[in-house]
Design a protein around this motif. Sequence first.
Motif, PDB file in Angstrom:
ATOM      1  N   ALA A 253      -5.967   9.625   7.710  1.00 34.55           N
ATOM      2  CA  ALA A 253      -6.379   8.259   7.347  1.00 34.55           C
ATOM      3  C   ALA A 253      -5.351   7.628   6.411  1.00 34.55           C
ATOM      4  O   ALA A 253      -5.064   6.438   6.505  1.00 34.55           O
ATOM      5  N   TYR A 254      -4.768   8.434   5.519  1.00 31.35           N
ATOM      6  CA  TYR A 254      -3.691   7.934   4.652  1.00 31.35           C
ATOM      7  C   TYR A 254      -2.480   7.557   5.504  1.00 31.35           C
ATOM      8  O   TYR A 254      -1.860   6.524   5.321  1.00 31.35           O
TER       9      TYR A 254
ATOM     10  N   LEU B 247       0.834  -1.207   0.000  1.00 34.08           N
ATOM     11  CA  LEU B 247       0.000   0.000   0.000  1.00 34.08           C
ATOM     12  C   LEU B 247       0.875   1.265   0.000  1.00 34.08           C
ATOM     13  O   LEU B 247       0.859   2.030   0.967  1.00 34.08           O
TER      14      LEU B 247
ATOM     15  N   TYR C  35       2.273   4.978  -0.252  1.00 33.64           N
ATOM     16  CA  TYR C  35       1.550   6.215   0.046  1.00 33.64           C
ATOM     17  C   TYR C  35       1.052   6.921  -1.211  1.00 33.64           C
ATOM     18  O   TYR C  35      -0.087   7.383  -1.272  1.00 33.64           O
TER      19      TYR C  35
ATOM     20  N   PRO D  56       3.009  12.444   3.312  1.00 36.36           N
ATOM     21  CA  PRO D  56       2.035  12.289   4.394  1.00 36.36           C
ATOM     22  C   PRO D  56       1.992  13.536   5.286  1.00 36.36           C
ATOM     23  O   PRO D  56       2.976  14.265   5.380  1.00 36.36           O
TER      24      PRO D  56
ATOM     25  N   ARG E  27      -2.963   4.494   7.108  1.00 36.62           N
ATOM     26  CA  ARG E  27      -3.355   3.449   6.148  1.00 36.62           C
ATOM     27  C   ARG E  27      -4.704   2.826   6.521  1.00 36.62           C
ATOM     28  O   ARG E  27      -4.853   1.608   6.588  1.00 36.62           O
ATOM     29  N   MET E  28      -5.675   3.712   6.763  1.00 38.06           N
ATOM     30  CA  MET E  28      -7.022   3.230   7.058  1.00 38.06           C
ATOM     31  C   MET E  28      -7.671   2.773   5.762  1.00 38.06           C
ATOM     32  O   MET E  28      -7.922   3.581   4.885  1.00 38.06           O
TER      33      MET E  28
ATOM     34  N   PHE F  61      -2.071   5.352  -2.463  1.00 39.54           N
ATOM     35  CA  PHE F  61      -3.108   5.036  -1.476  1.00 39.54           C
ATOM     36  C   PHE F  61      -3.983   6.270  -1.313  1.00 39.54           C
ATOM     37  O   PHE F  61      -3.640   7.198  -0.588  1.00 39.54           O
TER      38      PHE F  61
ATOM     39  N   GLN G   3      -8.636  13.165   5.924  1.00 39.76           N
ATOM     40  CA  GLN G   3      -8.247  12.176   4.921  1.00 39.76           C
ATOM     41  C   GLN G   3      -6.741  11.891   4.993  1.00 39.76           C
ATOM     42  O   GLN G   3      -6.306  10.736   4.925  1.00 39.76           O
ATOM     43  N   ALA G   4      -5.954  12.966   5.174  1.00 43.40           N
ATOM     44  CA  ALA G   4      -4.501  12.810   5.208  1.00 43.40           C
ATOM     45  C   ALA G   4      -4.079  11.928   6.385  1.00 43.40           C
ATOM     46  O   ALA G   4      -3.152  11.123   6.264  1.00 43.40           O
TER      47      ALA G   4
ATOM     48  N   PHE H 199      -8.208   8.083  -1.466  1.00 38.44           N
ATOM     49  CA  PHE H 199      -9.648   7.836  -1.350  1.00 38.44           C
ATOM     50  C   PHE H 199     -10.423   8.481  -2.509  1.00 38.44           C
ATOM     51  O   PHE H 199     -11.635   8.445  -2.526  1.00 38.44           O
TER      52      PHE H 199
END
Lengths: 183, 233
Positions: B114-115, A175, A177, B224, B118-119, A180, B111-112, A182
């Motif tokens: 969660a990234y 996964l 970054y 991230p 790694r949700m 990954f 969202q960031a 949404f």
Amino acid sequence: MEKPVIATTSLAGCFGCHMSLLDIDERILELIELVDFNKSPINDIKTFTRECDIGLIEGGCCLDENVHVLEDFRKHCRILVSVGECAIMGGLPAMRNGIPIRECLEEAYLNGPTVRYTNNEKIMPNDEELPIMLDRVYPCHEVVKIDYFLPGCPPRADLIWNALTALINNREMDLPYEVFKFD
Amino acid sequence: MSKQITFTIDGETCKAEEGTYILDAARKNNKYIPTLCNLEGIPPKGACRMCTVKINGKLVTSCTTRVTDGMQIESEDPGLDDLRKSILEMLFVEGNHLCPSCEKSGSCELQALAYRYRMTVPRYPFFFPRRNIDSTHPKIIKDHNRCILCKRCIRAIKDQNGKSIFAFLNRGHHTKIYVDPDLADKLTDELADRAVEICPVGAIMKRGDGFKDPIGERKYDKQPIGSELEQQL
């Protein structure tokens, strides 16, 4: 050793996730060396002809037919993967969740601006051939057990490739970054 | 100048002025502790609990706890990470967070995070609450589906008399942010821009704006959240 077998389907999805799978570009040649495809819209095989190793599910469940297909996939696939936001959390179709189904149908067929003056007979589709809408859109893991989840709208081709090769080669998914997402 | 004190975060020695909040002290020492409600320069609230750390085996919010001399803070451990991830998951199931159709996607702090953690899917069932979008204000649009009630807008956006332009309406599960009708015209363009910028999600959006940054060039597309702090080490 026999090649692993993959099956795919699109439930309440837009086929964007399947497009993203094709978006692995020339690696698709590598993929067909690595695996066989069974039931899938890509090869147009309509029913399972054998047990499969990996089932890729695009879209959530908004119709009773989606539930039947999903249960069929669970029965025939060793590993099920929810691919994309719709399979994972309902996605855009789930925008109707929280709104009673009668209200949704009346807006779509009776009261919406494009039907208000044209649907004079006040027809709402009700043929017995049509699948029945569920009370809301269900994420796949709320219907059957799902083993892996690949987020994205659509999941990036590199994420799908990464996950598929990991599953085929029996290693952990990384996964990364950058892929990954949404959205 | 106030007294300098020494403390540790995950075993690494850090320095700060006495009386600093742990989260701010960590920032000064280039240590990232995740948060959704904290804003530099604004009094802390302790609303989101994302910044929870462990001190002497006890869980505390680092944004509202002051650092003391010799304090040993644990911030990165699998248990704490899972706790933070579970908070994120609760936030995701509690509202309607449709990232694919959100203008803030790519620059959204929720969202960031969660990234970062790694949700892939929340462990809790989705609520799918029915919430509305309020576009009555001439400058901003509020999407209550996305609001996580962090109170950043209430705490940071004030008129020239120091009065909060935003406020909470209703209680409990029905709580939502609203613009105080008496102060609505005090929301200048600058304040509206600031409100959009500090909103950690896409609950406050500027009218007529949206999808300005192309995919791949948004704030958290490549790096991230928190890495800008960690890279200064």
